[in-house]
Design an enzyme around this catalytic site. Structure first.
Site, mmCIF file in Angstrom:
data_model
loop_
_atom_site.group_PDB
_atom_site.id
_atom_site.type_symbol
_atom_site.label_atom_id
_atom_site.label_comp_id
_atom_site.label_asym_id
_atom_site.label_seq_id
_atom_site.Cartn_x
_atom_site.Cartn_y
_atom_site.Cartn_z
ATOM 1 N N ARG A 25 10.718 -5.623 14.955
ATOM 2 C CA ARG A 25 10.199 -5.322 13.615
ATOM 3 C C ARG A 25 10.478 -6.449 12.634
ATOM 4 N NH1 ARG A 25 12.388 -0.691 10.720
ATOM 5 N NH2 ARG A 25 10.485 -0.812 9.490
ATOM 6 N N ARG A 26 11.636 -7.087 12.738
ATOM 7 C CA ARG A 26 12.089 -7.933 11.644
ATOM 8 C C ARG A 26 12.371 -9.387 12.010
ATOM 9 N NH1 ARG A 26 9.943 -5.026 8.573
ATOM 10 N NH2 ARG A 26 10.899 -3.404 7.302
ATOM 11 N N HIS A 53 0.821 -1.215 0.000
ATOM 12 C CA HIS A 53 0.000 0.000 0.000
ATOM 13 C C HIS A 53 0.851 1.261 0.000
ATOM 14 C CE1 HIS A 53 0.957 0.895 4.207
ATOM 15 N NE2 HIS A 53 0.836 -0.400 4.427
ATOM 16 N N GLY A 102 3.576 -4.572 4.227
ATOM 17 C CA GLY A 102 4.971 -4.968 4.261
ATOM 18 C C GLY A 102 5.187 -6.390 4.732
ATOM 19 N N GLU A 154 -1.733 -6.568 7.713
ATOM 20 C CA GLU A 154 -0.374 -6.367 8.217
ATOM 21 C C GLU A 154 -0.168 -7.227 9.460
ATOM 22 O OE1 GLU A 154 2.657 -6.059 8.170
ATOM 23 O OE2 GLU A 154 2.993 -3.932 7.743
ATOM 24 N N TYR A 203 1.225 -5.701 15.601
ATOM 25 C CA TYR A 203 2.414 -5.300 16.356
ATOM 26 C C TYR A 203 2.209 -5.235 17.864
ATOM 27 C CZ TYR A 203 5.618 -4.282 12.527
ATOM 28 O OH TYR A 203 6.480 -4.388 11.464
#
Length: 250
Positions: free
Chosen positions: A116-117, A11, A185, A89, A92
């Site tokens: 995050r990763r 997006h 993402g 997404e 989180y």
């Protein structure tokens, strides 16, 4: 040309991206820049003579609106669109809404990069009484409570996304439908990890820029033979760097 082809788009920039905040399942809208990116993605596809028979997206407005802008540029508003929570997404957890740079200053860049990763380390969860818990939103009222996450790592996102790939998307591709996926993402990282057979450690370094179409050509077994962005290398590299720098202290 390979037997099959699929196009992925992350997006356009959201208001939370613009503010450098963790977004996850929060239903942030597109920013002004995000609207421009979405329209440009559609223009790139049109200029490269892409067309589509069906599109898939999440139930979050930043992806839905991006898809709508893309289809408008292609004059394909009429094609079937499936919206699914499985393409949302990554959730989180307690990080949702927090500024990434401020969180890095507080907890350290390395810890934020892990949150995050990292493939299998989730952020701290939200409580079900927290307004950020998706189970409090009407759009998930019909979803079994066991499917609604309080937090997710990328491994959790992969396990959520892949059933939709196997049950629905791959069937569309094998019917020789031209498929467009507009998602996020981490839901796109989940799909790309599967397609490219990326290791758990290497996936940490994969960043996907907003609003640039990513084309995958697939063989008869739906294994990638080639992939490329519809933009020049410098544009892609700069966009990827912006994503990679989001979790760093200022």
């Amino acid at each position: 040309m390979a037997p099959y082809r699929i196009v992925f788009i992350r997006h356009g920039e959201s208001v939370y991206n613009e503010e450098n905040r963790f977004c996850g399942w929060h239903d942030a809208d597109l920013s002004g820049q995000g609207i421009t990116e979405a329209k440009q993605a559609g223009q790139l596809l049109r200029q490269n003579h892409f067309t589509f028979d069906i599109a898939y997206t999440s139930v979050l407005k930043r992806a839905i609106k991006t898809l709508n802008f893309v289809l408008d540029e292609l004059d394909l508003n009429w094609i079937p669109v499936t919206k699914t929570w499985r393409l949302n997404e990554r959730m989180y957890g307690a990080l949702q809404g927090l500024n990434k740079s401020e969180t890095a200053a507080k907890h350290g860049e390395e810890q934020v990069k892990i949150w995050r990763r990292a493939y299998d380390i989730p952020p701290p969860p939200v409580d079900i009484s927290d307004p950020r818990f998706p189970g409090n939103e009407p759009k998930y009222a019909l979803l079994d409570s066991s499917c609604i996450p309080r937090t997710e790592c990328l491994k959790d996102t992969v396990q959520r996304v892949l059933p939709f790939w196997f049950d629905t998307i791959s069937a569309s591709i094998k019917r020789r439908e031209q498929v467009l996926i507009v998602a996020h993402g981490n839901s796109l990282r989940a799909l790309i990890k599967y397609l490219d057979n990326t290791s758990d450690s290497d996936i940490v370094e994969l960043n996907i820029p907003t609003g640039i179409p990513l084309v995958y050509e697939l063989d008869a077994n739906l294994k990638p033979t080639k992939h490329y962005y519809l933009a020049d290398e410098a544009t892609v590299a700069a966009a990827i760097a912006r994503v990679a720098n989001q979790g760093k202290k200022k």
